[in-house]
Design a protein around this motif. Structure first.
Motif, mmCIF file in Angstrom:
data_model
loop_
_atom_site.group_PDB
_atom_site.id
_atom_site.type_symbol
_atom_site.label_atom_id
_atom_site.label_comp_id
_atom_site.label_asym_id
_atom_site.label_seq_id
_atom_site.Cartn_x
_atom_site.Cartn_y
_atom_site.Cartn_z
ATOM 1 N N THR A 67 -5.613 8.180 -7.570
ATOM 2 C CA THR A 67 -4.628 8.124 -6.476
ATOM 3 C C THR A 67 -4.530 6.723 -5.909
ATOM 4 O O THR A 67 -3.433 6.201 -5.661
ATOM 5 C CB THR A 67 -5.035 9.097 -5.358
ATOM 6 N N VAL A 68 -5.692 6.098 -5.714
ATOM 7 C CA VAL A 68 -5.701 4.741 -5.159
ATOM 8 C C VAL A 68 -4.964 3.790 -6.103
ATOM 9 O O VAL A 68 -4.158 2.954 -5.674
ATOM 10 C CB VAL A 68 -7.157 4.274 -4.928
ATOM 11 N N VAL A 69 -5.243 3.953 -7.402
ATOM 12 C CA VAL A 69 -4.548 3.103 -8.380
ATOM 13 C C VAL A 69 -3.038 3.337 -8.316
ATOM 14 O O VAL A 69 -2.234 2.393 -8.342
ATOM 15 C CB VAL A 69 -5.093 3.387 -9.800
ATOM 16 N N ALA A 70 -2.639 4.613 -8.201
ATOM 17 C CA ALA A 70 -1.218 4.933 -8.122
ATOM 18 C C ALA A 70 -0.601 4.283 -6.892
ATOM 19 O O ALA A 70 0.507 3.724 -6.950
ATOM 20 C CB ALA A 70 -1.018 6.444 -8.085
ATOM 21 N N ILE A 74 2.401 1.637 -6.667
ATOM 22 C CA ILE A 74 3.596 1.836 -5.839
ATOM 23 C C ILE A 74 3.828 0.615 -4.960
ATOM 24 O O ILE A 74 4.961 0.137 -4.801
ATOM 25 C CB ILE A 74 3.451 3.118 -4.992
ATOM 26 N N GLY A 75 2.746 0.083 -4.395
ATOM 27 C CA GLY A 75 2.879 -1.107 -3.551
ATOM 28 C C GLY A 75 3.459 -2.275 -4.322
ATOM 29 O O GLY A 75 4.376 -2.964 -3.857
ATOM 30 N N VAL A 76 2.916 -2.494 -5.515
ATOM 31 C CA VAL A 76 3.427 -3.581 -6.364
ATOM 32 C C VAL A 76 4.905 -3.353 -6.661
ATOM 33 O O VAL A 76 5.733 -4.279 -6.589
ATOM 34 C CB VAL A 76 2.610 -3.670 -7.674
ATOM 35 N N LEU A 77 5.247 -2.095 -6.972
ATOM 36 C CA LEU A 77 6.637 -1.748 -7.289
ATOM 37 C C LEU A 77 7.552 -2.117 -6.123
ATOM 38 O O LEU A 77 8.611 -2.738 -6.312
ATOM 39 C CB LEU A 77 6.705 -0.241 -7.587
ATOM 40 N N VAL B 4 -3.491 4.309 1.970
ATOM 41 C CA VAL B 4 -2.606 3.396 2.706
ATOM 42 C C VAL B 4 -3.038 1.957 2.463
ATOM 43 O O VAL B 4 -2.207 1.064 2.228
ATOM 44 C CB VAL B 4 -2.628 3.733 4.214
ATOM 45 N N LEU B 5 -4.354 1.747 2.512
ATOM 46 C CA LEU B 5 -4.866 0.391 2.253
ATOM 47 C C LEU B 5 -4.487 -0.064 0.843
ATOM 48 O O LEU B 5 -4.099 -1.217 0.636
ATOM 49 C CB LEU B 5 -6.386 0.363 2.423
#
Lengths: 305, 110
Positions: A67-70, A74-77, B4-5
């Motif tokens: 999940t963290v990787v996903a 998403i953030g990078v996207l 979130v982080l």
């Protein structure tokens, strides 16, 4: 999940339906979409946890990492998409700036060539004056001045015409090639001896024409405001002001619909440049005749023109 | 919280690295963003509802992006690219709206 849908395939369900029961696709998919925006899988997974108890800690940890990787992806996207949008906007601006730079470069090039042509023409004049006898020289000068091939100075009038303030939307408010033609013709008729439009000297063969939305005098584009300078006798201004053309344009200038600018000023010591020498069509370089004396040769067909 | 982080870290990473997107993938970028937004808001809502599930979240994100990209690709090939893109945006937009409304109800009780 509560009972879903008003579709034809109705399912009998209690208020707390057995979540493990296989979900059915119903025909009323759109209203379903509006009512249950959340993926049904979340409810299913929660129900499974309730039923079988929490997953082993190891599995949970692995899934949490995924999940963290996903989320990272998403953030990078998001940021990449944002940067793309930001990057593409100045691309258009640079293209525009490049075009403007191109235009300016070409304009400078054209100006340089025009200056060079002028210098060469002056050189030609000099050489010719050296070569010719005094008697024919004066005659030649007069003929050249009349033909527009020689720089002339003198007193005269300047007729200034400019597009009206709402020329962008109203074609009637624009100064057209026809307007310049009429004004120059009226000036010739009023006794003008030499005319230039925005520094472009008119000869007997200089066209004033429209090229798209621009006006071309000879080979040069001219833009509003247009300054038609004419050298002529002292009474030229009065004669021009009395012409039909002048009164028509004065009416246009006062008309709210056009608001075209039209001013006639008497001006002293006007200096009109020479026109660029047109390509000679009929005259040719004299060939030494068999008798040895060079004779000016013009082709018979061109002689009469 | 850690998610979130990770999201914020991802944004920073994207800005820092500033990777160049191949031209072939560029048309899919906006639709992928919308699909990712749908997954994110769905996850947040599930979290607030107390039924968040890691597996469901990851799978919904991946499948959303892939299906959305596939539909756009198919639309491009069929010559109805923009129309199908609108369809994808409408469906995902409705879901995002619904989930955000649910989050809002839960957070502000309104």
């Amino acid at each position: 999940m509560s009972d879903r849908g008003t579709g034809p395939v109705r399912e009998e369900r209690g208020p707390e339906p057995a979540p493990a029961a296989p979900r059915q696709w119903q025909t009323d998919m759109l209203s379903d979409l509006f009512r249950y925006p959340l993926d049904a899988g979340y409810a299913d997974a929660a129900a499974a946890r309730r039923k079988h108890g929490p997953l082993p800690a190891g599995t949970r940890r692995v899934r949490r990492i995924v999940t963290v990787v996903a989320c990272l992806i998403i953030g990078v996207l998001f940021s990449v998409a944002y940067l793309q949008v930001v990057e593409r906007a100045p691309g258009r601006a640079t293209a525009r700036a490049g075009l403007i730079r191109d235009i300016q470069q070409r304009q400078e090039h054209t100006d340089a060539l025009a200056r060079r042509a002028e210098a060469l023409q002056a050189e030609v004049f000099e050489l010719r004056e050296e070569a010719l006898a005094d008697s024919s020289l004066g005659q030649l000068r007069e003929v050249e001045a009349a033909a527009g091939m020689r720089k002339v100075t003198g007193d005269g009038v300047v007729v200034t015409m400019a597009d009206g303030p709402n020329a962008a939307g109203e074609r009637l408010a624009q100064v057209l090639d026809v307007d310049l033609q009429l004004v120059t013709n009226a000036l010739w008729a009023s006794g003008a001896e030499a005319i230039s439009v925005n520094g472009q000297r008119l000869t007997a063969a200089t066209p004033i024409r429209a090229a798209g939305s621009a006006i071309v005098v000879g080979n040069a584009h001219v833009i509003s405001p247009y300054e038609v300078a004419a050298i002529g006798p002292p009474d030229m201004a009065d004669r021009f002001n009395e012409t039909e053309t002048a009164s028509v344009y004065r009416a246009y200038a006062d008309d709210k619909q056009y608001e075209m600018r039209f001013d006639v000023d008497e001006r002293d010591d006007l200096e009109l440049p020479a026109a660029v020498m047109p390509r000679l069509r009929y005259a040719t370089v004299p060939q030494p005749s068999p008798s040895g004396s060079p004779s000016p040769s013009t082709s018979p067909s061109g002689g009469g023109k | 919280m850690i998610a979130v982080l990770a999201l914020i870290a991802g944004v920073v990473l994207g800005v820092v690295l500033n990777p160049t997107v191949p031209d072939a993938l560029q048309p899919y970028l906006p639709i992928a963003v919308v699909a990712a937004l749908d997954a994110v808001f769905g996850g947040v809502r599930a979290k607030l509802d107390g039924i968040f599930d890691d597996k469901q979240f990851v799978i919904s994100f991946i499948s959303n992006v892939l299906v959305a990209a596939f539909i756009v690709y198919l639309g491009d090939k069929l010559g109805v690219g923009s129309q199908l893109s609108i369809g994808v945006v409408v469906v995902l937009g409705v879901r995002i709206f619904g989930n955000v409304a649910a989050i809002r109800r839960r957070l502000f009780k309104a």
